[in-house]
Structures are given as structure tokens and as C-alpha cells.
Design an enzyme around this catalytic site. Structure first.
Site, short mmCIF file in Angstrom:
data_model
loop_
_atom_site.label_atom_id
_atom_site.label_comp_id
_atom_site.label_asym_id
_atom_site.label_seq_id
_atom_site.Cartn_x
_atom_site.Cartn_y
_atom_site.Cartn_z
N SER A 41 0.79 -1.16 0.05
CA SER A 41 -0.10 0.11 0.02
C SER A 41 0.98 1.14 0.01
O SER A 41 1.93 1.29 0.57
CB SER A 41 -0.93 0.09 1.33
OG SER A 41 -1.89 -1.17 1.30
N1 SAH Z 1 -1.20 -4.75 4.03
C1 SAH Z 1 -0.31 -5.09 2.74
C2 SAH Z 1 -1.37 -4.54 1.43
C3 SAH Z 1 -1.76 -5.88 0.85
S1 SAH Z 1 -2.73 -5.52 -0.67
C4 SAH Z 1 0.98 -4.28 2.85
O1 SAH Z 1 1.12 -3.41 3.63
O2 SAH Z 1 1.79 -4.39 1.98
C5 SAH Z 1 -3.94 -6.70 -0.06
C6 SAH Z 1 -3.71 -7.81 0.43
O3 SAH Z 1 -4.70 -8.78 0.65
C7 SAH Z 1 -3.03 -8.90 -0.98
O4 SAH Z 1 -1.84 -9.45 -0.50
C8 SAH Z 1 -4.30 -9.85 -1.12
O5 SAH Z 1 -3.52 -11.16 -1.43
C9 SAH Z 1 -4.86 -9.99 0.32
N2 SAH Z 1 -6.33 -10.29 0.28
C10 SAH Z 1 -7.03 -10.45 -0.49
N3 SAH Z 1 -8.31 -11.08 -0.16
C11 SAH Z 1 -8.11 -11.52 1.02
C12 SAH Z 1 -8.66 -12.38 1.92
N4 SAH Z 1 -9.98 -12.81 1.78
N5 SAH Z 1 -7.98 -12.59 3.21
C13 SAH Z 1 -6.87 -12.54 3.43
N6 SAH Z 1 -6.20 -11.71 2.62
C14 SAH Z 1 -6.68 -11.13 1.47
#
Ligand code: SAH
Length: 222
Positions: free
Chosen positions: A70
Site C-alpha cells: 500500500s
Molecule cells: N497490507 C498490505 C497491503 C496488501 S494488498 C501491505 O502492507 O503490503 C492486499 C492483500 O490482501 C493482498 O496481499 C491480497 O492477497 C490480500 N487478500 C485479498 N483477499 C484476502 C482475504 N480474503 N483474506 C486475506 N487476505 C486477502
């Protein structure tokens, strides 16, 4: 508990991190606890190799598997909305790179984080366990929450949801805060904070438009 790792970094990296903190302050992030945490977490540990010059830009960046780390502003904005007190138990949905989890840890939270893409979780875990040996990483569908350790003082969803997942509101403590981007398009959301009242109802506040990758899973996009 968060401990600053003894990584060797160039003064250039440390300088860029300080600049990022100043930039976030300028963009309206006022919570000192958040700014300090961002000032302490080496974002390069969560970043793809060979892209050093992008590490402290205020922008999202691809981390593989169609996912992104993010934007720092978004991490700061969501962290601020969480209103974390040291020792709060916090659940993060969407570990991704692990950077947001590390920032929460640096704010003094006891962090539980869940990710659906196993290879991303493994990479993130390698780094996170060095920064905070109590931080707990889980593989699974975060729309189901993590009932075993509920209730949580705060829950943060870092992917865009089509609706409010009931499992997450159920797993929130009284006075607990759920920060979640929700939108009827997979790539366009509004940021919401739901705060649980003693009678089980919620105070709902909205905080403008954001753009996240889609939340998958049972109560997500399929
Ligand atoms: N918090 C992260 C940003 C992640 S982007 C950071 O600091 O880098 C969003 C993430 O959510 C992705 O890695 C995706 O694989 C995950 N995601 C999507 N749906 C999900 C679910 N149902 N449960 C857990 N993770 C999920």
C-alpha cells in the site's frame, strides 16, 4: 513487541524515510504515534529487491501475484483511524508485503495478520518475525476473521470489500474499531470506520475515496 532491527542501511535510506515522514505530515497525517512508527520501520525490508529508489516514494508498488504494497499515505491514514493504544489486540486482513503489520507493531499493537496468498505470507513472515517475535501470521480467508483470538480492539482490512463482512463485526470488542474500504467496484472504494457500541450497534463514519486491490474470499469478491 517491536524491536528496531540492526540492519545496515545507508544514511541515504534513513534520510529518505525522514523525508517521507515530513511529506506525510504535510499531506495531513497528524498522529505522532503513526508518524513515529513510519519513521522506525525500514520499508526496504518489505520491498522487491533492485527497486531501492522507489522505497520511500509515497506510492503503492507491485509485490507480485497481482498484489501491491500500500501507499505510505494510505498506511498512515488507516493506522490513524484505528486509534491504537499500546497493547491493543489488532487483526489485519491482507498481510501482503507485511509493511502495514510492522507499522501497527511499531505503534505498540499486538498484531494478528492473515493473508490468502501463501507465498506472500511466507515472505512477509520472514521479515516480520525479526521485527516482532510475538506478531502472529496466518494463512486463510480473512473475511472469516480469526475467531480463535477474538475479540479484537481494532480490525484493519487492507483490500477493497464489496460489503461489510459480518464475521469481522462479530469479532470486534465493544468500543472496537473496524477500518475497511468498501465499494461496489473491485477497484474503487470509500474508507469507513465502524465503532462498536455496548448494545452491539455501530457508529459508522466515512473518510473519502481510496483504491485498493480486491478483497477475495467468502464475504469478498470471487
Ligand atoms: N497490507 C498490505 C497491503 C496488501 S494488498 C501491505 O502492507 O503490503 C492486499 C492483500 O490482501 C493482498 O496481499 C491480497 O492477497 C490480500 N487478500 C485479498 N483477499 C484476502 C482475504 N480474503 N483474506 C486475506 N487476505 C486477502
Amino acid at each position: 513487541m517491536f524491536t528496531n532491527p540492526s540492519i545496515s542501511e545507508s544514511p541515504v535510506m534513513a534520510g529518505r524515510r525522514n523525508q517521507l515522514v515530513a511529506e506525510l505530515r504535510q499531506k495531513g497525517i497528524a498522529d505522532e504515534q503513526v508518524l513515529q512508527a513510519i519513521g522506525r520501520v525500514p520499508r526496504q525490508l518489505f520491498f522487491p529487491k533492485d527497486f531501492e529508489q522507489f522505497v520511500y516514494r509515497d506510492a503503492p508498488f507491485p509485490i507480485g501475484h497481482g498484489q501491491t504494497i500500500s501507499q505510505p499515505y494510505t498506511v498512515a491514514f488507516q493506522s490513524q483511524l484505528l486509534q491504537i493504544k499500546p497493547g491493543d489486540k489488532v487483526l489485519e486482513i491482507g498481510t501482503g508485503s507485511g509493511y502495514q503489520a510492522a507499522v501497527l507493531s511499531a505503534m505498540g499493537a499486538r498484531v494478528y495478520t492473515i493473508e490468502t496468498v501463501l507465498s506472500l505470507l511466507k515472505e512477509a513472515h520472514k521479515v516480520l518475525k525479526i521485527l516482532d517475535n510475538q506478531l502472529q501470521c496466518f494463512h486463510g480467508d480473512g473475511t472469516l476473521g480469526l475467531p480463535a483470538s477474538a475479540p479484537y480492539d481494532a480490525i484493519i482490512v487492507t483490500a477493497g470489500a464489496p460489503e461489510l463482512p459480518k464475521n469481522l463485526t462479530d469479532q470486534l470488542a465493544v468500543n472496537g474499531r473496524l477500518i475497511i474500504p468498501i465499494g461496489d467496484q473491485p477497484d474503487s472504494q470509500t474508507m469507513y470506520r465502524f465503532t462498536k457500541n455496548a448494545d452491539g450497534t455501530f457508529k459508522k463514519e466515512s473518510f473519502g475515496p481510496f483504491r485498493f486491490v480486491p478483497l477475495k474470499g467468502k464475504e469478498g469478491w470471487n
